[in-house]
Design a protein around this motif. Structure first.
Motif, PDB file in Angstrom:
ATOM      1  N   ARG A 160      21.387  -4.104  42.643  1.00 49.83           N
ATOM      2  CA  ARG A 160      22.837  -4.287  42.658  1.00 49.83           C
ATOM      3  C   ARG A 160      23.325  -4.796  41.306  1.00 49.83           C
ATOM      4  NH1 ARG A 160      21.782  -6.620  47.831  1.00 49.83           N
ATOM      5  NH2 ARG A 160      22.181  -8.726  47.079  1.00 49.83           N
ATOM      6  N   SER A 161      24.489  -4.302  40.895  1.00 46.34           N
ATOM      7  CA  SER A 161      25.126  -4.849  39.700  1.00 46.34           C
ATOM      8  C   SER A 161      25.924  -6.087  40.082  1.00 46.34           C
ATOM      9  CB  SER A 161      26.041  -3.807  39.055  1.00 46.34           C
ATOM     10  OG  SER A 161      27.098  -3.451  39.931  1.00 46.34           O
ATOM     11  N   ARG A 162      25.948  -7.054  39.169  1.00 46.41           N
ATOM     12  CA  ARG A 162      26.610  -8.314  39.443  1.00 46.41           C
ATOM     13  C   ARG A 162      27.459  -8.732  38.253  1.00 46.41           C
ATOM     14  NH1 ARG A 162      21.569 -11.888  42.039  1.00 46.41           N
ATOM     15  NH2 ARG A 162      22.086 -11.455  44.229  1.00 46.41           N
ATOM     16  N   CYS A 163      28.592  -9.363  38.545  1.00 47.58           N
ATOM     17  CA  CYS A 163      29.317 -10.141  37.550  1.00 47.58           C
ATOM     18  C   CYS A 163      29.106 -11.606  37.867  1.00 47.58           C
ATOM     19  CB  CYS A 163      30.809  -9.821  37.566  1.00 47.58           C
ATOM     20  SG  CYS A 163      31.250  -8.358  36.626  1.00 47.58           S
ATOM     21  N   VAL A 164      28.584 -12.337  36.908  1.00 43.30           N
ATOM     22  CA  VAL A 164      28.490 -13.791  37.038  1.00 43.30           C
ATOM     23  C   VAL A 164      29.694 -14.361  36.304  1.00 43.30           C
ATOM     24  CG1 VAL A 164      27.083 -15.832  36.643  1.00 43.30           C
ATOM     25  CG2 VAL A 164      25.980 -13.622  37.080  1.00 43.30           C
ATOM     26  N   GLN A 165      30.628 -14.924  37.058  1.00 44.82           N
ATOM     27  CA  GLN A 165      31.888 -15.410  36.503  1.00 44.82           C
ATOM     28  C   GLN A 165      31.896 -16.928  36.492  1.00 44.82           C
ATOM     29  OE1 GLN A 165      34.661 -13.506  35.313  1.00 44.82           O
ATOM     30  NE2 GLN A 165      35.300 -15.522  34.548  1.00 44.82           N
ATOM     31  N   ASN A 166      31.797 -17.490  35.292  1.00 44.45           N
ATOM     32  CA  ASN A 166      31.942 -18.931  35.143  1.00 44.45           C
ATOM     33  C   ASN A 166      33.422 -19.258  35.005  1.00 44.45           C
ATOM     34  OD1 ASN A 166      31.140 -21.712  34.590  1.00 44.45           O
ATOM     35  ND2 ASN A 166      31.813 -21.284  32.505  1.00 44.45           N
ATOM     36  N   ILE A 167      33.894 -20.215  35.796  1.00 47.77           N
ATOM     37  CA  ILE A 167      35.278 -20.675  35.692  1.00 47.77           C
ATOM     38  C   ILE A 167      35.247 -22.155  35.338  1.00 47.77           C
ATOM     39  CG2 ILE A 167      37.537 -20.782  36.780  1.00 47.77           C
ATOM     40  CD1 ILE A 167      36.651 -18.664  38.749  1.00 47.77           C
ATOM     41  N   GLY A 168      35.117 -22.416  34.039  1.00 45.92           N
ATOM     42  CA  GLY A 168      35.262 -23.765  33.527  1.00 45.92           C
ATOM     43  C   GLY A 168      36.680 -23.911  33.005  1.00 45.92           C
ATOM     44  N   GLY A 169      36.850 -24.648  31.920  1.00 44.75           N
ATOM     45  CA  GLY A 169      38.171 -24.687  31.305  1.00 44.75           C
ATOM     46  C   GLY A 169      38.595 -23.291  30.881  1.00 44.75           C
ATOM     47  N   ILE A 170      37.650 -22.560  30.296  1.00 38.21           N
ATOM     48  CA  ILE A 170      37.815 -21.153  29.946  1.00 38.21           C
ATOM     49  C   ILE A 170      36.893 -20.337  30.830  1.00 38.21           C
ATOM     50  CG2 ILE A 170      37.506 -19.449  28.098  1.00 38.21           C
ATOM     51  CD1 ILE A 170      39.931 -21.289  27.696  1.00 38.21           C
ATOM     52  N   GLY A 171      37.336 -19.142  31.241  1.00 40.44           N
ATOM     53  CA  GLY A 171      36.498 -18.271  32.044  1.00 40.44           C
ATOM     54  C   GLY A 171      35.651 -17.366  31.171  1.00 40.44           C
ATOM     55  N   ASN A 172      34.433 -17.097  31.597  1.00 40.96           N
ATOM     56  CA  ASN A 172      33.620 -16.084  30.922  1.00 40.96           C
ATOM     57  C   ASN A 172      32.787 -15.335  31.947  1.00 40.96           C
ATOM     58  OD1 ASN A 172      30.891 -17.562  31.009  1.00 40.96           O
ATOM     59  ND2 ASN A 172      32.182 -19.037  29.922  1.00 40.96           N
ATOM     60  N   VAL A 173      32.461 -14.092  31.622  1.00 42.77           N
ATOM     61  CA  VAL A 173      31.752 -13.228  32.538  1.00 42.77           C
ATOM     62  C   VAL A 173      30.476 -12.713  31.901  1.00 42.77           C
ATOM     63  CG1 VAL A 173      32.988 -11.132  31.795  1.00 42.77           C
ATOM     64  CG2 VAL A 173      31.974 -11.228  34.093  1.00 42.77           C
ATOM     65  N   ALA A 174      29.445 -12.558  32.714  1.00 38.33           N
ATOM     66  CA  ALA A 174      28.243 -11.811  32.344  1.00 38.33           C
ATOM     67  C   ALA A 174      28.110 -10.666  33.331  1.00 38.33           C
ATOM     68  CB  ALA A 174      27.003 -12.692  32.387  1.00 38.33           C
ATOM     69  N   TYR A 175      28.075  -9.435  32.817  1.00 40.63           N
ATOM     70  CA  TYR A 175      27.897  -8.248  33.660  1.00 40.63           C
ATOM     71  C   TYR A 175      26.424  -7.879  33.625  1.00 40.63           C
ATOM     72  CZ  TYR A 175      28.046  -3.389  35.220  1.00 40.63           C
ATOM     73  OH  TYR A 175      27.813  -2.205  35.874  1.00 40.63           O
ATOM     74  N   LEU A 176      25.799  -7.893  34.803  1.00 45.56           N
ATOM     75  CA  LEU A 176      24.374  -7.621  34.920  1.00 45.56           C
ATOM     76  C   LEU A 176      24.182  -6.329  35.701  1.00 45.56           C
ATOM     77  CD1 LEU A 176      23.275 -11.216  36.070  1.00 45.56           C
ATOM     78  CD2 LEU A 176      23.648 -10.395  33.738  1.00 45.56           C
ATOM     79  N   PRO A 177      23.834  -5.243  35.030  1.00 35.96           N
ATOM     80  CA  PRO A 177      23.537  -4.018  35.762  1.00 35.96           C
ATOM     81  C   PRO A 177      22.275  -4.208  36.591  1.00 35.96           C
ATOM     82  CG  PRO A 177      22.869  -3.797  33.481  1.00 35.96           C
ATOM     83  CD  PRO A 177      23.568  -5.124  33.592  1.00 35.96           C
ATOM     84  N   GLY A 178      22.069  -3.376  37.556  1.00 40.56           N
ATOM     85  CA  GLY A 178      20.855  -3.482  38.350  1.00 40.56           C
ATOM     86  C   GLY A 178      19.617  -3.354  37.477  1.00 40.56           C
ATOM     87  N   GLY A 179      18.613  -4.167  37.751  1.00 42.83           N
ATOM     88  CA  GLY A 179      17.392  -4.164  36.957  1.00 42.83           C
ATOM     89  C   GLY A 179      16.947  -5.578  36.690  1.00 42.83           C
ATOM     90  N   SER A 180      15.782  -5.722  36.108  1.00 42.01           N
ATOM     91  CA  SER A 180      15.208  -7.032  35.856  1.00 42.01           C
ATOM     92  C   SER A 180      14.761  -7.160  34.412  1.00 42.01           C
ATOM     93  CB  SER A 180      14.004  -7.279  36.785  1.00 42.01           C
ATOM     94  OG  SER A 180      14.379  -7.177  38.139  1.00 42.01           O
ATOM     95  N   ALA A 181      14.692  -8.396  33.935  1.00 42.06           N
ATOM     96  CA  ALA A 181      14.184  -8.666  32.594  1.00 42.06           C
ATOM     97  C   ALA A 181      12.669  -8.570  32.579  1.00 42.06           C
ATOM     98  CB  ALA A 181      14.633 -10.052  32.145  1.00 42.06           C
ATOM     99  N   ASP A 182      12.120  -8.129  31.439  1.00 35.78           N
ATOM    100  CA  ASP A 182      10.689  -8.297  31.236  1.00 35.78           C
ATOM    101  C   ASP A 182      10.498  -9.290  30.102  1.00 35.78           C
ATOM    102  OD1 ASP A 182      10.934  -6.906  28.778  1.00 35.78           O
ATOM    103  OD2 ASP A 182      10.557  -4.988  29.759  1.00 35.78           O
ATOM    104  N   GLU A 183       9.272  -9.425  29.619  1.00 33.58           N
ATOM    105  CA  GLU A 183       8.989 -10.487  28.650  1.00 33.58           C
ATOM    106  C   GLU A 183       9.750 -10.322  27.352  1.00 33.58           C
ATOM    107  OE1 GLU A 183       5.011 -11.993  26.355  1.00 33.58           O
ATOM    108  OE2 GLU A 183       4.907 -11.830  28.545  1.00 33.58           O
ATOM    109  N   VAL A 184       9.989  -9.093  26.917  1.00 34.56           N
ATOM    110  CA  VAL A 184      10.565  -8.887  25.586  1.00 34.56           C
ATOM    111  C   VAL A 184      11.936  -8.241  25.598  1.00 34.56           C
ATOM    112  CG1 VAL A 184       8.311  -8.768  24.488  1.00 34.56           C
ATOM    113  CG2 VAL A 184       9.366  -6.667  25.342  1.00 34.56           C
ATOM    114  N   SER A 185      12.458  -7.851  26.758  1.00 35.90           N
ATOM    115  CA  SER A 185      13.753  -7.174  26.766  1.00 35.90           C
ATOM    116  C   SER A 185      14.530  -7.529  28.015  1.00 35.90           C
ATOM    117  CB  SER A 185      13.575  -5.653  26.663  1.00 35.90           C
ATOM    118  OG  SER A 185      12.898  -5.158  27.799  1.00 35.90           O
TER     119      SER A 185
END
Length: 390
Positions: A160-185
């Motif tokens: 699943r693709s996800r948006c991780v939305q931080n709502i602090g004083g300023i908002g920021n988003v990380a868009y994570l397409p489906g998939g996983s990290a490996d050691e180098v990428s």
């Protein structure tokens, strides 16, 4: 390795501290959240931070005094955390942002975080990593947002693709397409600052309550009002929302001066205090959804919220309405405590710096190349053997 992550966001409520057990190499990590706490600033220190962040001038001597006070507060947070949850091997401190200028044309960006890492190291007797933004800024990046590569490691879903939305004083988003990290990428992560989070709401609540309140708990005050859709559309026409990522912002743009403009607009439309807060809440939710529709390759399968704004029930409901039928939950549901997600991320960034792993994502910050993020301060402690810390 047991790492303390320390951060205070643009709301300057206080210091979030998280103790995290981390192991692994590169981007393939194992981690465990051991405990966290939030240590409020003293009223005097918070008042000074907000004054500086709003553009009030101060002397170099006053700046040095505030820098020291913040460093002592951060070291105290690390000490209290260890007294509750046990020893740490390393501290990773973001410090307190008081000024942020994004890069423009040929001019490098500039960002100032107070709370000297060398002082934290000396007081805590632990090696400390600080100044995480500077290396990215030096190669043309925004120095922000810093967290998307960590989000990719901790919160990516294989399908699943996800948006991780931080709502602090300023908002920021990380868009994570489906998939996983490996050691180098990492998967092809995107991220940027979406605009105001809690900043405008918090300032408005302080003004409207005569300083008795610092935030609208659960959005209860705003829930009594009716948002002005005309003003929301007017505010969304701000040039920041039209800029393509990478982009970053701060209180310099969405702070006291901008809030005053919004307040004048609200008075012109005859809004009550509750209507004004409802309109600001709607603006924040609409700006996040507008960012997604403008700049994402596709809307995500789900949205994970974190930061103080994730506890604002009205803001969450309005974001759900704007993104319906996409589920909007918190990072707690994905195994990462929403209240301490940013502090946990700092711990990971500190771990990467200690390992010699690049911490920035040029696709997110706009930097010309990957960089080691953070300066290592050993204080009075001899440098530990790397092998002894894993």
């Amino acid at each position: 390795m047991r790492v303390i992550g320390l951060i205070s966001g643009t709301s300057a409520d206080g210091i979030d501290a998280a103790l995290v057990e981390i192991s692994g190499q590169g981007y393939r990590l194992s981690w465990e959240f051991l405990g966290g706490l939030m240590l409020p600033y003293s009223p005097d220190v918070r008042s000074h931070i907000l004054s500086v962040a709003s553009g009030q001038p101060l002397s170099i001597a006053e700046l040095a005094e505030l820098d020291d006070a913040i460093a002592h507060a951060f070291a105290n947070a690390a000490q209290q955390l260890q007294s509750q949850y046990g020893f740490a091997d390393l501290i990773a401190s973001h410090g307190q942002t008081v000024f942020h200028r994004p890069p423009q044309d040929s001019q490098l960006g500039y960002s100032l975080q107070l709370g000297r890492g060398e002082v934290i190291a000396a007081l805590s007797q632990l090696p400390t990593v600080s100044n995480f933004r500077q290396a990215d800024l030096a190669v043309g990046g925004h120095g922000a947002p810093l967290v998307p590569p960590v989000d990719a490691c901790l919160l990516s879903h294989p399908d699943r693709s996800r948006c991780v939305q931080n709502i602090g004083g300023i908002g920021n988003v990380a868009y994570l397409p489906g998939g996983s990290a490996d050691e180098v990428s990492l998967p092809p992560v995107l991220g940027w600052d979406t605009g105001p989070g809690n900043s405008l709401l918090d300032i408005a609540v302080q003004i409207l309550s005569g300083g008795q309140l610092t935030y609208d708990q659960d959005g209860a005050w705003a829930a009594q009002g009716t948002p002005c859709e005309l003003l929301v559309r007017q505010w969304l026409a701000h040039p920041f929302f039209q800029i393509l990522p990478p982009k970053s912002t701060g209180r310099e743009l969405f702070g006291w001066a901008y809030l005053e403009d919004c307040r004048h607009d609200a008075q012109d439309h005859g809004l009550s205090d509750a209507d004004f807060l409802a309109t600001l809440t709607e603006f924040t939710a609409a700006s996040i959804a507008d960012n997604y529709r403008r700049f994402l390759p596709a809307l995500p399968d789900e949205v994970l919220l974190c930061g103080g704004g994730s506890r604002n029930l009205l803001l969450r409901r309005r974001l759900e309405a704007h993104l319906d039928p996409i589920p909007v939950i918190t990072t707690d549901a994905a195994g990462v405590p929403a209240d301490f997600k940013e502090a946990i991320a700092l711990a990971v960034l500190g771990f990467w710096r200690w390992q010699g792993v690049s911490g920035n994502l040029p696709a997110v910050t706009g930097a010309r190349r990957s960089q080691l993020l953070g300066d290592i301060h050993l204080g009075n402690v001899p440098q530990p053997s790397l092998n002894s810390l894993y």
